[in-house]
Design a protein around this motif. Structure first.
Motif, PDB file in Angstrom:
ATOM      1  N   ALA A  14     -61.912  -5.719  15.450  1.00  0.00           N
ATOM      2  CA  ALA A  14     -61.489  -7.067  15.819  1.00  0.00           C
ATOM      3  C   ALA A  14     -60.014  -7.269  15.458  1.00  0.00           C
ATOM      4  CB  ALA A  14     -62.347  -8.101  15.119  1.00  0.00           C
ATOM      5  N   GLY A  15     -59.294  -7.883  16.377  1.00  0.00           N
ATOM      6  CA  GLY A  15     -57.861  -8.070  16.189  1.00  0.00           C
ATOM      7  C   GLY A  15     -57.022  -6.970  16.803  1.00  0.00           C
ATOM      8  N   SER A  61     -61.423 -17.746  28.788  1.00  0.00           N
ATOM      9  CA  SER A  61     -61.775 -17.075  27.535  1.00  0.00           C
ATOM     10  C   SER A  61     -60.788 -15.972  27.141  1.00  0.00           C
ATOM     11  CB  SER A  61     -63.178 -16.477  27.634  1.00  0.00           C
ATOM     12  OG  SER A  61     -63.242 -15.549  28.717  1.00  0.00           O
ATOM     13  N   ARG A  65     -54.511 -13.791  25.717  1.00  0.00           N
ATOM     14  CA  ARG A  65     -54.814 -12.558  24.981  1.00  0.00           C
ATOM     15  C   ARG A  65     -54.749 -11.325  25.881  1.00  0.00           C
ATOM     16  NH1 ARG A  65     -59.746 -11.747  22.866  1.00  0.00           N
ATOM     17  NH2 ARG A  65     -60.814 -13.026  24.439  1.00  0.00           N
ATOM     18  N   SER A  83     -55.634  -8.963  20.561  1.00  0.00           N
ATOM     19  CA  SER A  83     -56.423  -9.872  19.729  1.00  0.00           C
ATOM     20  C   SER A  83     -57.895  -9.836  20.120  1.00  0.00           C
ATOM     21  CB  SER A  83     -55.878 -11.310  19.849  1.00  0.00           C
ATOM     22  OG  SER A  83     -54.524 -11.369  19.479  1.00  0.00           O
ATOM     23  N   LEU A  84     -58.417  -8.642  20.244  1.00  0.00           N
ATOM     24  CA  LEU A  84     -59.799  -8.484  20.694  1.00  0.00           C
ATOM     25  C   LEU A  84     -60.782  -9.061  19.688  1.00  0.00           C
ATOM     26  CD1 LEU A  84     -59.450  -4.965  22.263  1.00  0.00           C
ATOM     27  CD2 LEU A  84     -60.363  -6.972  23.436  1.00  0.00           C
ATOM     28  N   GLU A  85     -61.856  -9.608  20.220  1.00  0.00           N
ATOM     29  CA  GLU A  85     -62.907 -10.243  19.429  1.00  0.00           C
ATOM     30  C   GLU A  85     -64.238  -9.542  19.722  1.00  0.00           C
ATOM     31  OE1 GLU A  85     -62.727 -14.121  21.053  1.00  0.00           O
ATOM     32  OE2 GLU A  85     -60.773 -14.615  20.148  1.00  0.00           O
ATOM     33  N   PRO A  86     -65.160  -9.594  18.779  1.00  0.00           N
ATOM     34  CA  PRO A  86     -66.478  -8.981  19.056  1.00  0.00           C
ATOM     35  C   PRO A  86     -67.104  -9.500  20.353  1.00  0.00           C
ATOM     36  CG  PRO A  86     -66.283  -9.492  16.738  1.00  0.00           C
ATOM     37  CD  PRO A  86     -65.061 -10.064  17.404  1.00  0.00           C
ATOM     38  N   GLU A  87     -66.802 -10.742  20.703  1.00  0.00           N
ATOM     39  CA  GLU A  87     -67.354 -11.321  21.937  1.00  0.00           C
ATOM     40  C   GLU A  87     -66.780 -10.670  23.192  1.00  0.00           C
ATOM     41  OE1 GLU A  87     -68.002 -13.721  18.559  1.00  0.00           O
ATOM     42  OE2 GLU A  87     -66.055 -13.103  19.379  1.00  0.00           O
ATOM     43  N   ASP A  88     -65.729  -9.885  23.051  1.00  0.00           N
ATOM     44  CA  ASP A  88     -65.169  -9.164  24.195  1.00  0.00           C
ATOM     45  C   ASP A  88     -65.914  -7.872  24.483  1.00  0.00           C
ATOM     46  OD1 ASP A  88     -61.973 -10.150  22.951  1.00  0.00           O
ATOM     47  OD2 ASP A  88     -63.010 -11.010  24.694  1.00  0.00           O
ATOM     48  N   VAL A 118     -65.961  -3.930  20.418  1.00  0.00           N
ATOM     49  CA  VAL A 118     -65.104  -4.502  19.382  1.00  0.00           C
ATOM     50  C   VAL A 118     -65.970  -4.762  18.155  1.00  0.00           C
ATOM     51  CG1 VAL A 118     -63.476  -6.327  18.792  1.00  0.00           C
ATOM     52  CG2 VAL A 118     -63.719  -5.589  21.179  1.00  0.00           C
ATOM     53  N   SER A 120     -66.683  -6.012  14.231  1.00  0.00           N
ATOM     54  CA  SER A 120     -66.216  -7.119  13.367  1.00  0.00           C
ATOM     55  C   SER A 120     -65.849  -6.630  11.981  1.00  0.00           C
ATOM     56  CB  SER A 120     -67.300  -8.186  13.280  1.00  0.00           C
ATOM     57  OG  SER A 120     -68.485  -7.615  12.785  1.00  0.00           O
TER      58      SER A 120
END
Length: 120
Positions: A14-15, A61, A65, A83-88, A118, A120
């Motif tokens: 993440a990030g 969403s 980014r 800035s990747l997130e687990p939701e990606d 991604v 966390s």
């Protein structure tokens, strides 16, 4: 025969950042898009670009980014994901069509997809 081949997926924290590529062969298109399908969810639109006008469009969403870009000389489109997130986490698909509006909604040509995970 039209082919869209994605590459660049993988595992990232993440990030972090990844850049996906989509190489087109068999013909050229004026518009390309990226979609994704997360586990247990419907496929959703991510971003689109008209390589002839430079027009881009993003899902809310990912706006700010992710950046979609194209290289006409290489018949390749990119998706820079920051800035990747687990939701990606999802399988990301490249798509293409002659019309920008259709590329956003229901493109006719699809790649096989590339997995982005991604953690966390």
């Amino acid at each position: 025969q039209v082919q869209l081949v994605e590459s660049g997926g993988g595992l990232v924290q993440a990030g972090g950042s990844l850049r996906l590529s989509c190489a087109a062969s068999g013909r050229t298109f004026s518009s390309y898009s990226w979609f994704r399908r997360a586990p247990g969810k419907e496929r959703e639109f991510v971003a689109a670009i008209s390589v002839s006008t430079g027009t881009t469009y993003y899902a809310r969403s990912v706006k700010g980014r992710f950046t979609i870009s194209g290289d006409n000389a290489k018949n390749t489109v990119y998706l820079q994901m920051n800035s990747l997130e687990p939701e990606d986490t999802a399988v990301y698909y490249c798509a293409a069509d002659r019309s920008f509006a259709v590329a956003v909604a229901t493109p006719a040509n699809w790649g096989q997809g590339t997995q982005v995970t991604v953690s966390s």
